[in-house]
Design a protein around this motif. Structure first.
Motif, PDB file in Angstrom:
ATOM      1  N   LEU A  79       1.929  23.456  -1.175  1.00 16.60           N
ATOM      2  CA  LEU A  79       2.571  22.688   0.073  1.00 16.60           C
ATOM      3  C   LEU A  79       2.510  21.126  -0.150  1.00 16.60           C
ATOM      4  CD1 LEU A  79       0.273  24.514   2.632  1.00 16.60           C
ATOM      5  CD2 LEU A  79       2.670  24.951   1.972  1.00 16.60           C
ATOM      6  N   MET A  80       3.767  20.585   0.114  1.00 16.04           N
ATOM      7  CA  MET A  80       3.681  19.205  -0.668  1.00 16.04           C
ATOM      8  C   MET A  80       4.029  18.135   0.353  1.00 16.04           C
ATOM      9  SD  MET A  80       5.695  18.055  -4.058  1.00 16.04           S
ATOM     10  CE  MET A  80       4.931  19.522  -4.899  1.00 16.04           C
ATOM     11  N   ASP A  81       3.412  16.991   0.599  1.00 12.24           N
ATOM     12  CA  ASP A  81       3.909  16.062   1.678  1.00 12.24           C
ATOM     13  C   ASP A  81       4.915  15.207   0.861  1.00 12.24           C
ATOM     14  OD1 ASP A  81       3.966  14.408   3.630  1.00 12.24           O
ATOM     15  OD2 ASP A  81       2.444  13.093   3.100  1.00 12.24           O
ATOM     16  N   VAL A  82       6.085  15.064   1.530  1.00 13.65           N
ATOM     17  CA  VAL A  82       7.260  14.172   1.039  1.00 13.65           C
ATOM     18  C   VAL A  82       6.961  12.675   0.540  1.00 13.65           C
ATOM     19  CG1 VAL A  82       9.569  13.429   1.366  1.00 13.65           C
ATOM     20  CG2 VAL A  82       8.748  15.716   2.068  1.00 13.65           C
ATOM     21  N   GLN A  83       6.186  12.193   1.586  1.00 12.73           N
ATOM     22  CA  GLN A  83       5.881  10.788   1.510  1.00 12.73           C
ATOM     23  C   GLN A  83       4.404  10.398   1.061  1.00 12.73           C
ATOM     24  OE1 GLN A  83       6.747   9.473   5.740  1.00 12.73           O
ATOM     25  NE2 GLN A  83       8.519   7.914   4.642  1.00 12.73           N
ATOM     26  N   MET A  84       4.311  10.011  -0.357  1.00  7.49           N
ATOM     27  CA  MET A  84       3.358   9.692  -0.972  1.00  7.49           C
ATOM     28  C   MET A  84       3.051   8.379  -2.007  1.00  7.49           C
ATOM     29  SD  MET A  84       1.532  13.217  -1.947  1.00  7.49           S
ATOM     30  CE  MET A  84       2.681  13.445  -3.129  1.00  7.49           C
ATOM     31  N   PRO A  85       2.272   7.714  -1.943  1.00  8.30           N
ATOM     32  CA  PRO A  85       2.249   6.454  -3.143  1.00  8.30           C
ATOM     33  C   PRO A  85       2.715   7.096  -4.534  1.00  8.30           C
ATOM     34  CG  PRO A  85       0.169   6.981  -2.315  1.00  8.30           C
ATOM     35  CD  PRO A  85       0.779   7.854  -1.435  1.00  8.30           C
ATOM     36  N   ASP A 124      -1.893  12.482   0.607  1.00  8.95           N
ATOM     37  CA  ASP A 124      -2.424  11.629   0.288  1.00  8.95           C
ATOM     38  C   ASP A 124      -3.595  10.957   1.430  1.00  8.95           C
ATOM     39  OD1 ASP A 124      -0.327  10.723   1.612  1.00  8.95           O
ATOM     40  OD2 ASP A 124      -0.836   8.690   1.231  1.00  8.95           O
ATOM     41  N   VAL A 125      -3.624  11.912   2.412  1.00 10.90           N
ATOM     42  CA  VAL A 125      -4.551  11.714   3.459  1.00 10.90           C
ATOM     43  C   VAL A 125      -5.429  12.789   3.720  1.00 10.90           C
ATOM     44  CG1 VAL A 125      -4.540  11.176   5.954  1.00 10.90           C
ATOM     45  CG2 VAL A 125      -2.703  10.510   4.802  1.00 10.90           C
ATOM     46  N   PRO A 126      -6.724  12.340   3.349  1.00 11.90           N
ATOM     47  CA  PRO A 126      -7.871  13.335   3.391  1.00 11.90           C
ATOM     48  C   PRO A 126      -7.891  14.064   4.803  1.00 11.90           C
ATOM     49  CG  PRO A 126      -8.653  11.252   2.501  1.00 11.90           C
ATOM     50  CD  PRO A 126      -7.344  10.951   3.121  1.00 11.90           C
ATOM     51  N   ALA A 127      -7.699  13.724   5.882  1.00 10.45           N
ATOM     52  CA  ALA A 127      -7.688  14.392   7.167  1.00 10.45           C
ATOM     53  C   ALA A 127      -6.697  15.264   7.107  1.00 10.45           C
ATOM     54  CB  ALA A 127      -7.773  13.364   8.220  1.00 10.45           C
ATOM     55  N   LEU A 158      -7.787  27.922  -2.428  1.00 12.31           N
ATOM     56  CA  LEU A 158      -7.150  26.544  -1.975  1.00 12.31           C
ATOM     57  C   LEU A 158      -7.567  25.587  -2.978  1.00 12.31           C
ATOM     58  CD1 LEU A 158      -7.174  26.741   1.904  1.00 12.31           C
ATOM     59  CD2 LEU A 158      -5.530  27.676   0.442  1.00 12.31           C
ATOM     60  N   VAL A 159      -6.442  24.746  -3.467  1.00 14.40           N
ATOM     61  CA  VAL A 159      -6.813  23.677  -4.285  1.00 14.40           C
ATOM     62  C   VAL A 159      -6.116  22.351  -3.765  1.00 14.40           C
ATOM     63  CG1 VAL A 159      -6.521  22.522  -6.418  1.00 14.40           C
ATOM     64  CG2 VAL A 159      -6.742  24.968  -6.159  1.00 14.40           C
ATOM     65  N   SER A 160      -6.703  21.565  -3.249  1.00 15.71           N
ATOM     66  CA  SER A 160      -6.488  20.371  -2.691  1.00 15.71           C
ATOM     67  C   SER A 160      -6.109  19.170  -3.556  1.00 15.71           C
ATOM     68  CB  SER A 160      -7.231  19.759  -1.341  1.00 15.71           C
ATOM     69  OG  SER A 160      -7.201  20.980  -0.534  1.00 15.71           O
ATOM     70  N   VAL A 161      -5.213  18.301  -3.524  1.00 19.80           N
ATOM     71  CA  VAL A 161      -4.947  17.087  -4.568  1.00 19.80           C
ATOM     72  C   VAL A 161      -4.298  15.850  -3.725  1.00 19.80           C
ATOM     73  CG1 VAL A 161      -4.715  18.395  -6.783  1.00 19.80           C
ATOM     74  CG2 VAL A 161      -2.724  18.008  -5.333  1.00 19.80           C
ATOM     75  N   ARG A 162      -4.298  14.605  -4.231  1.00 18.38           N
ATOM     76  CA  ARG A 162      -4.127  13.778  -3.335  1.00 18.38           C
ATOM     77  C   ARG A 162      -2.984  12.989  -3.714  1.00 18.38           C
ATOM     78  NH1 ARG A 162      -9.508  10.449  -1.584  1.00 18.38           N
ATOM     79  NH2 ARG A 162      -7.793   9.449  -0.303  1.00 18.38           N
ATOM     80  N   SER A 163      -2.446  13.283  -5.102  1.00 14.74           N
ATOM     81  CA  SER A 163      -1.263  12.560  -5.670  1.00 14.74           C
ATOM     82  C   SER A 163      -0.276  13.622  -6.371  1.00 14.74           C
ATOM     83  CB  SER A 163      -1.833  11.579  -6.559  1.00 14.74           C
ATOM     84  OG  SER A 163      -2.432  11.959  -7.890  1.00 14.74           O
ATOM     85  N   GLY A 164       0.863  13.262  -6.835  1.00  7.50           N
ATOM     86  CA  GLY A 164       1.583  13.710  -7.733  1.00  7.50           C
ATOM     87  C   GLY A 164       0.940  14.201  -8.921  1.00  7.50           C
ATOM     88  N   THR A 193       7.799  14.761  -7.642  1.00  6.31           N
ATOM     89  CA  THR A 193       6.797  15.670  -8.195  1.00  6.31           C
ATOM     90  C   THR A 193       7.490  16.858  -8.167  1.00  6.31           C
ATOM     91  OG1 THR A 193       5.153  14.403  -7.237  1.00  6.31           O
ATOM     92  CG2 THR A 193       4.651  16.775  -7.941  1.00  6.31           C
ATOM     93  N   ALA A 194       8.409  17.504  -7.132  1.00  2.48           N
ATOM     94  CA  ALA A 194       8.918  18.918  -7.072  1.00  2.48           C
ATOM     95  C   ALA A 194       9.776  18.906  -8.236  1.00  2.48           C
ATOM     96  CB  ALA A 194       9.757  18.912  -5.803  1.00  2.48           C
ATOM     97  N   LYS A 195      10.635  17.762  -8.521  1.00  2.00           N
ATOM     98  CA  LYS A 195      11.672  17.998  -9.598  1.00  2.00           C
ATOM     99  C   LYS A 195      10.998  18.118 -10.907  1.00  2.00           C
ATOM    100  CE  LYS A 195      15.414  15.305 -11.645  1.00  2.00           C
ATOM    101  NZ  LYS A 195      16.097  13.801 -11.408  1.00  2.00           N
ATOM    102  N   LEU A 196       9.636  17.328 -11.101  1.00  2.06           N
ATOM    103  CA  LEU A 196       9.083  17.762 -12.516  1.00  2.06           C
ATOM    104  C   LEU A 196       8.540  19.089 -12.472  1.00  2.06           C
ATOM    105  CD1 LEU A 196       6.992  14.234 -12.568  1.00  2.06           C
ATOM    106  CD2 LEU A 196       8.829  15.116 -14.299  1.00  2.06           C
TER     107      LEU A 196
END
Length: 389
Positions: A44-50, A3-6, A22-28, A57-60
């Protein structure tokens, strides 16, 4: 997914050398939508996101049939919480990467999953090709079985009643007191029956040639000049208005061939020459000896040249032509003639120009091979167009 663009920009910079899309997304939610639209080597998935966090997301992702085996790498700063990591593996993570991420380690891990994906795609493609090849082989097998059934049907179920019809009509024509109207009717029956007989014979020969063994030949001693004279006489009787000239460079040309099959070839070539040449012109058949082991036959007519687009497929089957009386032919005559010549180990080709007319050149080994797979003197000396035009 982050969720962080940087952070997304940093990951893209690290992975760009791999040369993959590469495909970039900012939410689950965005990640789940992207996974519906395309195939991916890994996530590649960040664990902590709003909203939907990485674990949810991984479970889905794992719950969907299409993506349940997709590798997921979590990126997290929460490595010290053992229970959190355990839960991540339970939801389908294959690895955890700690922030700040080491670029070399990240590229190495992702490159492994890309390679595995590409190999899997290659295996899937090979499996599809194998399945397609098996399907084609099964279809060819079924087609061969159908052709064999056709041989049985044509050879027995049609020939037998046809022979009875022709015999009955011939016996009626032999009666001296037959009324003229009935005589003409039986003559039409005989002509129609003979035409059907020729079609049946062509279909049988075509099927034999297509079944892979080629048209069988039974060689026996004979004189090629005598055979040419016999075939020419039969055609003169059928076409008394046409001139057929036989030219022989030797009094006799003895050899060992299937004379009945060669008569079929010569009759086809001469009949075509008569059909496609002016009625007041001559058709010539010429024989010659070429060395000790081969003989040549030329059938020439002075008609209009064969168009190049027709000449290129002249010896292929089912190229329908039109007789001079307007009836369509099966388009099998020259294909069968070519197959018979090949079965003898010979070659058949054609040359056709406006100035010289049309000439079919037939080369035969003096002794029929009986096995067309063996090279004869004719096959060794044949020009490339001998097999096609």
């Amino acid at each position: 997914m982050d969720d962080v663009p940087a952070n997304l920009l940093a990951l893209e910079g690290i992975l760009e050398p791999l040369g993959q899309q590469l495909v970039s997304v900012r939410s689950g939610d965005e990640a789940l939508k992207a996974l519906l639209l395309d195939e991916y080597a890994c996530v590649l998935m960040d664990v902590q996101m709003p909203g939907l966090d990485g674990l949810e997301t991984a479970k889905l992702v794992r719950s969907r049939e299409r993506t349940k085996h997709l590798p997921i790498l979590f990126i997290t700063a929460l490595s010290r919480e053992t229970a959190y990591i355990t839960r991540g593996y339970e939801t389908g993570a294959v690895d955890f990467l700690l922030k700040p991420v080491d670029p070399d380690i990240l590229r190495a891990k992702v490159s492994v999953f890309v390679e595995l994906y590409l190999r899997g795609e290659q295996l899937r493609q090979q499996a599809l090709e194998l399945a397609e090849r098996r399907r084609v082989e099964d279809e060819l097998l079924r087609a061969a079985e159908l052709e064999q059934q056709l041989v049985g049907i044509v050879g027995h179920d049609i020939r037998s009643p046809l022979a009875a019809i022709l015999t009955t009509a011939s016996l009626q024509l032999a009666r001296e007191a037959l009324p003229e109207g009935q005589r003409k009717a039986f003559e039409r029956v005989v002509r129609g029956g003979e035409r059907i007989q020729r079609i049946v014979d062509q279909l049988l020969d075509f099927t034999r040639a297509r079944l892979g063994g080629g048209i069988p030949v039974v060689p026996r001693p004979g004189d090629l000049n005598e055979l040419c004279c016999k075939v020419a006489d039969e055609l003169r009787a059928a076409r008394p208005d046409r001139a057929i000239v036989c030219e022989f460079t030797r009094d006799s040309l003895p050899g060992t061939w299937d004379l009945d099959r060669l008569a079929q070839v010569l009759a086809n070539l001469l009949d075509n020459a008569l059909k496609y040449s002016p009625g007041d012109s001559q058709v010539r058949i010429r024989t010659s000896e070429q060395g000790e082991h081969t003989v040549h036959v030329e059938v020439h007519n002075g008609g209009a040249p064969i168009p190049p687009h027709v000449r290129s497929t002249l010896f292929q089957p089912l190229r329908r032509g039109v007789d001079t009386d307007g009836r369509e032919s099966l388009g099998l005559g020259l294909y069968i003639a070519h197959s018979i010549v090949e079965a003898h180990g010979g070659t058949l080709r054609v040359e056709s120009t406006l100035e010289a007319g049309t000439t079919f050149f037939l080369c035969l080994p003096r002794q029929a091979l009986g096995d067309a797979r063996r090279l004869s003197a004719c096959a060794e000396a044949a020009r490339p167009e001998s097999l096609t035009a």
